[in-house]
Scaffold this active site. Sequence first.
Site, short mmCIF file in Angstrom:
data_model
loop_
_atom_site.label_atom_id
_atom_site.label_comp_id
_atom_site.label_asym_id
_atom_site.label_seq_id
_atom_site.Cartn_x
_atom_site.Cartn_y
_atom_site.Cartn_z
N ASP A 34 0.82 -1.23 0.00
CA ASP A 34 0.00 0.00 0.00
C ASP A 34 0.85 1.28 0.00
O ASP A 34 0.32 2.38 0.09
CB ASP A 34 -0.95 0.00 1.20
N GLU A 36 3.25 2.10 2.23
CA GLU A 36 3.85 2.46 3.52
C GLU A 36 5.31 2.01 3.57
O GLU A 36 5.68 0.98 3.00
CB GLU A 36 3.06 1.82 4.67
N ARG A 86 12.16 25.58 8.74
CA ARG A 86 11.96 26.99 8.40
C ARG A 86 10.57 27.52 8.81
O ARG A 86 10.38 28.72 8.95
CB ARG A 86 12.24 27.24 6.92
N GLN A 87 9.61 26.62 9.00
CA GLN A 87 8.30 27.05 9.56
C GLN A 87 8.47 26.97 11.07
O GLN A 87 7.99 26.04 11.74
CB GLN A 87 7.18 26.12 9.06
N HIS A 119 19.01 26.56 10.20
CA HIS A 119 18.72 27.93 9.75
C HIS A 119 18.61 28.89 10.94
O HIS A 119 19.16 29.98 10.91
CB HIS A 119 17.45 27.93 8.91
N ASP A 158 22.66 37.58 2.68
CA ASP A 158 21.80 38.37 3.58
C ASP A 158 22.45 38.45 4.96
O ASP A 158 23.46 37.79 5.22
CB ASP A 158 20.39 37.77 3.68
N LYS A 181 18.87 41.67 1.19
CA LYS A 181 17.90 40.92 0.38
C LYS A 181 16.48 41.28 0.80
O LYS A 181 16.19 41.40 1.98
CB LYS A 181 18.14 39.42 0.62
N ARG A 183 12.69 39.66 0.20
CA ARG A 183 11.95 38.55 -0.39
C ARG A 183 10.60 39.07 -0.87
O ARG A 183 9.80 39.58 -0.07
CB ARG A 183 11.79 37.41 0.61
N ASP A 207 26.01 30.26 1.79
CA ASP A 207 24.70 30.33 2.47
C ASP A 207 24.44 28.99 3.13
O ASP A 207 25.11 28.00 2.82
CB ASP A 207 23.61 30.65 1.44
C1 R5P Z 1 17.16 32.33 3.91
O1 R5P Z 1 17.27 33.14 4.82
C2 R5P Z 1 18.14 31.21 3.71
O2 R5P Z 1 19.33 31.45 4.36
C3 R5P Z 1 18.41 30.97 2.24
O3 R5P Z 1 19.01 32.15 1.72
C4 R5P Z 1 17.15 30.69 1.49
O4 R5P Z 1 16.42 29.66 2.13
C5 R5P Z 1 17.49 30.24 0.08
O5 R5P Z 1 16.30 29.98 -0.60
P1 R5P Z 1 16.23 30.09 -2.17
O6 R5P Z 1 17.35 29.28 -2.75
O7 R5P Z 1 14.87 29.55 -2.52
O8 R5P Z 1 16.35 31.53 -2.53
#
Ligand code: R5P
Length: 282
Positions: A34, A36, A86-87, A119, A158, A181, A183, A207
């Site tokens: 199924d 799983e 990230r959430q 993050h 950033d 930056k 968004r 990053d």
């Molecule tokens: C945001 O603050 C993170 O440090 C990354 O810069 C971000 O998650 C990158 O996302 P993307 O590649 O979609 O721009």
Amino acid sequence: MKIVSTERSQVLAARIAEKMRVPLVYTKFSRFPDGELYLRTGDLDRETLIVGSIVDSDALVQVLLAVDACEGSETTLVLPYLGYARQDKRFNPGEPISARAVAQALSRGVERVFVVNIHDPKVLGYFTVPAENISIASAIGGYVGSLNLKDPLILAPDEGAIDFAGDVAAVGGWESDHLQKTRISGEEVRMKPKHLDACNREVVIVDDIIATGGTLATAAEMLHRQGAASVHAACVHGVLTDGAYARLRAAGIASVVSSDTYENASSFVSAAGAIVDALGRC
Ligand code: R5P
């Protein structure tokens, strides 16, 4: 001690096992009819190290299953990439704090947790067992050194990545700086023009995550307009969704590298050394 990996962290787990000189347990992964998920590990030891990045929902379930399969063994959990992090707050009414929900579920049955370049370190507080963040800035710096660039400028896209860029730059005694930056939407990012002496410089943008590549592609385009000699990208977690790798190369980024916290074809940097060092300290 023995090491158990999930399906998407096999390479990093093998590298950690090799450095620690401990056995890597073969784990069979399959699915029930199924759909799983099913897994079965081999013989365990008194102590187990589970290595499993939360790259998607299946990977999350595999970690939960692996922890349960290791019941009776003292388990340390290494989450090289912690998806859902990230959430980390409720942005709108009715939303979950996904980072908290996932961290609490992953705390069950383990003694301690390690994550890599999370993050926002605040998320560590959502685990109900001791949780530690490991930075692989040194490994990224070592990679930058291997590019043999002339006096590279290490650039954070950033303010959130300023410290990381500084740590990478410290490896080679290079200069570091950051861009500003804004968004616009989930996928679109605009860089405010900021004075940077990038003209004729070889720039490495660093990053924590490359997801859609929007952040770095926009930065690279701006740097090229400022006359940068070359632009490279190095990140910890190469999530690389929606054709991000090609997007970055199309934006004129000469090389794109990520680490094995999120295993893919650009994972040339390994987090294994930093993870083994951190494990040795506990
Ligand atoms: C945001 O603050 C993170 O440090 C990354 O810069 C971000 O998650 C990158 O996302 P993307 O590649 O979609 O721009």
